[in-house]
Scaffold this active site. Structure first.
Site, short mmCIF file in Angstrom:
data_model
loop_
_atom_site.label_atom_id
_atom_site.label_comp_id
_atom_site.label_asym_id
_atom_site.label_seq_id
_atom_site.Cartn_x
_atom_site.Cartn_y
_atom_site.Cartn_z
N GLU A 68 0.82 -1.22 0.00
CA GLU A 68 0.00 0.00 0.00
C GLU A 68 0.85 1.26 0.00
O GLU A 68 0.45 2.29 -0.56
CB GLU A 68 -0.96 0.02 1.19
CG GLU A 68 -2.10 -0.99 1.10
CD GLU A 68 -1.75 -2.37 1.62
OE1 GLU A 68 -0.56 -2.60 1.97
OE2 GLU A 68 -2.65 -3.24 1.69
N PHE A 130 -12.10 -8.03 13.23
CA PHE A 130 -10.95 -8.42 12.41
C PHE A 130 -10.58 -7.29 11.44
O PHE A 130 -11.44 -6.77 10.73
CB PHE A 130 -11.28 -9.71 11.62
CG PHE A 130 -10.14 -10.13 10.73
CD1 PHE A 130 -8.91 -10.49 11.26
CD2 PHE A 130 -10.30 -10.15 9.35
CE1 PHE A 130 -7.86 -10.86 10.43
CE2 PHE A 130 -9.25 -10.52 8.51
CZ PHE A 130 -8.03 -10.88 9.06
N GLN A 131 -9.34 -6.95 11.43
CA GLN A 131 -8.78 -5.87 10.59
C GLN A 131 -9.46 -4.53 10.84
O GLN A 131 -9.67 -3.74 9.92
CB GLN A 131 -8.83 -6.25 9.11
CG GLN A 131 -7.92 -7.42 8.80
CD GLN A 131 -7.64 -7.65 7.34
OE1 GLN A 131 -8.53 -7.48 6.53
NE2 GLN A 131 -6.43 -8.06 7.02
N LYS A 180 -17.88 -1.63 5.31
CA LYS A 180 -18.27 -2.64 4.30
C LYS A 180 -19.78 -2.62 4.04
O LYS A 180 -20.22 -2.71 2.89
CB LYS A 180 -17.83 -4.02 4.79
CG LYS A 180 -17.87 -5.09 3.72
CD LYS A 180 -17.16 -6.34 4.18
CE LYS A 180 -17.07 -7.35 3.04
NZ LYS A 180 -16.35 -8.56 3.44
N MET A 489 23.44 10.12 3.73
CA MET A 489 23.22 11.36 4.48
C MET A 489 23.45 11.14 5.97
O MET A 489 23.99 12.02 6.67
CB MET A 489 21.82 11.91 4.21
CG MET A 489 21.60 13.32 4.72
SD MET A 489 22.81 14.49 4.05
CE MET A 489 21.90 15.22 2.70
C1 LIG Z 1 11.56 6.29 6.31
C2 LIG Z 1 12.81 7.00 6.69
N1 LIG Z 1 13.62 6.45 7.62
C3 LIG Z 1 14.79 7.08 7.97
C4 LIG Z 1 15.12 8.28 7.41
C5 LIG Z 1 16.39 9.02 7.84
N2 LIG Z 1 17.32 9.14 6.70
C6 LIG Z 1 17.43 10.28 5.98
S1 LIG Z 1 18.53 10.15 4.73
C7 LIG Z 1 18.90 8.58 5.15
C8 LIG Z 1 19.90 7.80 4.35
C9 LIG Z 1 19.44 7.47 2.99
O1 LIG Z 1 20.33 6.59 2.37
P1 LIG Z 1 20.21 6.28 0.84
O2 LIG Z 1 18.82 5.94 0.50
O3 LIG Z 1 21.22 5.26 0.45
O4 LIG Z 1 20.53 7.69 0.17
P2 LIG Z 1 21.90 8.54 0.22
O5 LIG Z 1 21.81 9.49 1.36
O6 LIG Z 1 23.02 7.58 0.37
O7 LIG Z 1 21.93 9.26 -1.08
C10 LIG Z 1 18.17 8.17 6.26
C11 LIG Z 1 18.28 6.84 6.90
C12 LIG Z 1 14.21 8.82 6.48
N3 LIG Z 1 14.42 9.99 5.91
N4 LIG Z 1 13.09 8.15 6.12
#
Ligand SMILES: Cc1ncc(C[n+]2csc(CCOP(=O)(O)OP(=O)(O)O)c2C)c(N)n1
Length: 577
Positions: A68, A130-131, A180, A489
């Protein structure tokens, strides 16, 4: 019988004859047709099965996601690029809770969505059936509005109101919870022609006096700057923004979400502002004496430390949402209204531009002396170089979606968007897992345009199951994995602010992305050198179907320039090599 009563009675009789008896699910789907919905994204399950049965019988264009979350991000991508509301349909309980992230994402980024969630029958609501999940309660703070249907007769009105709320004023997500038994009960279909909502009357036309004040402030200013956000895009006001900036000779910067609202190669454009914005753009905000915010939120990633934000500026803020004005930054000239209408009104004064030559020269010197930079070499593939070649090989014409992280910021910095509605990113919520499914929705909105999903190796792993859609429909989305074998990042922040303690941010072991692509019958390329990058990208771009590129970029690259947390625009780091 008086004439009036007779007319009324005839009208009622006609309405009755027009009304058709059908079940609740059919009514919902007929309402979607009335709203000119061309496709819906979703995933079936028990409580929503009666509606899925009618989707089958009525031949509605439905895209089956594999999770989803994929469905709702695809609906967001569709909405962002087409400008029309994205529609997502899911079952009760886990189906509905799986779209919560997407709803929050659409809320903060002001995307018009209609989310229809199945619900257990009205007689068991509140019994932990349920659900069953209290989705109305869960989504109350992250929807622009939500409804729970209790009676089949309410469906036409609720559908009409839902679309009206989602698409007018500041757009946003609206959820309709459909029990439903309501979806199977029989009722009449008579779609209302208008809504009657006295409590919801967004101000579209700005107050002329406020516009005049703003116009006079422009005349007074010595160092003005426009900050344009995605409100300009939602209002379809890019053309008026360019005209106004040119008429008054005003420099323009964008928020992350506002990119594309002003031509990226225009001589008045300073580049993106904010945490990873260009130094010239941030210094323009820091040194200006008039800051004209059009359709932006002044969020913290844009402003940096509020204590140091635009210290010498008179602030004008045009926003359709009055709650945004003065929320974070004290505002001298508030203008509530639609960005396009405000710009049209500003243009109508047709004033001579002020004497800003010194200001322009000053900002041009910043742009010249502090451009974006990176250390390129012949052996290693730099992520910034990858963005540059992507821009060149697509002539800046592609729709680019991103996930969240370093690659997102590099795409924003280096892909100079010339047109509105070609940039799709999760700005406010920063939702990893957004970029790839959003590209699927974007491709449906722009079937004949290159759609490139720029994503990190980590974010891709959150929603990569949607490669099934590409496989099933041969949808030509091009997946660009900017693979730095890490949560880039996060790794950067740990390097800079946590003394290089890389807590759970490095991926020494990764899946083989080419084999994953192969499993979905998608063509894949692994690219490790700069010399291969351009040729392989060019070749892949020419493919009619989907392609996955696994670009192995340097793992320890940092994204600069940067405003460190707590710092102001004038304290940017990494402004020079
Ligand atoms: C759902 C979610 N969980 C955690 C984060 C925190 N977060 C921000 S950037 C990042 C790293 C992303 O890594 P990647 O997808 O490899 O991209 P890059 O920064 O290496 O380009 C994280 C864990 C987020 N933004 N969203």
């Amino acid at each position: 019988m008086g004439t009036n009563v007779k007319v009324q009675t005839e009208k009622k009789a006609k309405e009755h004859a027009d009304a058709k008896r059908m079940n609740g699910s059919q009514i919902v789907l007929r309402a979607l047709a009335e709203e000119k919905v061309e496709m819906i994204f979703g995933y079936p399950g028990g409580a929503i099965l009666p509606t899925y049965d009618e989707i089958y019988k009525m031949g509605i264009h439905h895209i089956l996601a594999r999770h989803e979350q994929g469905a709702i991000h695809a609906a967001e991508g569709y909405a962002r690029v087409s400008g029309n509301p994205g529609v997502c349909i899911v079952t009760s309980g886990p189906g509905a809770t799986n779209v919560v992230t997407g709803i929050a994402d659409a809320m903060i980024d002001s995307l018009p969505l209609i989310v229809i969630s199945g619900q257990v029958a009205t007689n068991v609501i509140g019994t932990d059936a349920f659900q069953e999940a209290d989705v109305v309660g869960v989504t109350m703070p992250i929807t622009k509005h939500n409804f729970q249907l209790r009676h089949v007769d309410d469906i036409p009105r609720v559908m009409k109101e839902a679309f009206h709320i989602a698409t007018t004023g500041r757009p946003g997500p609206v959820l309709i919870d459909l029990p439903k038994d309501v979806s199977t009960a029989e009722g009449e279909f008579k779609y209302p022609e208008s809504v009657h909502m006295p409590g919801y009357q967004p101000t579209v036309q700005p107050n002329r006096l406020q516009i005049k004040k703003l116009s006079q402030a422009v005349q007074r200013a010595k160092k003005p700057v426009i900050l344009a956000g995605s409100g300009v895009l939602h209002a379809d006001g890019a053309e008026e923004l360019r005209e106004f900036a040119e008429q008054q000779q005003l420099p323009v910067t964008n928020t992350l979400l506002g990119l594309g609202s002003f031509p990226g190669d225009h001589s008045l454009f300073l580049g993106m502002a904010g945490m990873h914005g260009l130094y010239a753009a941030n210094m323009a905000l820091h040194e200006c004496d008039l800051l004209i915010n059009i359709g932006a939120r002044f969020d913290d990633r844009l402003t940096g430390s509020l204590q140091h934000f635009a210290p010498d500026a008179e602030i004008a803020h045009v926003d359709i949402d009055p709650a945004e004005i003065g929320k974070n930054v004290e505002t001298a000239i508030p203008v509530v209204g639609d960005a396009k209408e405000a710009l049209k009104s500003l243009l109508s004064f047709n004033n001579e531009p002020g004497q800003y030559d010194d200001w322009h020269d000053h900002l041009k010197a910043y742009s010249k002396n502090y451009p974006l930079w990176y250390h390129g070499d012949e052996k290693t593939l730099k992520p910034q170089a990858l963005m540059e070649l992507m821009y060149e090989e697509t002539n800046g014409e592609a729709v680019v979606t991103t996930d969240v992280g370093q690659h997102q910021m590099w795409a924003a910095q280096y892909y100079r968007f010339a047109n509105p509605h070609r940039w799709v990113t999760s700005g406010g919520l920063g939702t990893m897992g957004f970029g790839f499914p959003a590209a699927i929705g974007a491709q449906f909105a722009e079937p004949n345009r290159d759609v490139i999903a720029v994503i990190g190796d980590a974010g891709f792993q959150m929603t990569l199951q949607e490669m099934s859609i590409l496989q099933e429909l041969n949808l030509p989305v091009k997946i660009v994995i900017v693979n730095n074998a890490s949560l880039g990042m996060v790794r950067q922040w740990q390097e800079l602010f946590y003394e290089e303690r890389y807590s759970h941010s490095l991926f020494p072991i990764q899946p083989d992305f080419l084999k994953l692509a192969e499993a979905y019958n998608i063509k894949g390329y692994k690219i490790e050198t700069p010399s291969d990058a351009r040729e392989v990208f060019k070749q892949g771009l020419r493919e009619d179907g989907p392609v996955l590129f696994d670009f192995r970029v340097t793992a320890d690259e940092n994204c600069y320039p940067m405003i460190a947390p707590g710092k102001g625009h004038h304290e940017m780091e990494g402004i020079r090599p």
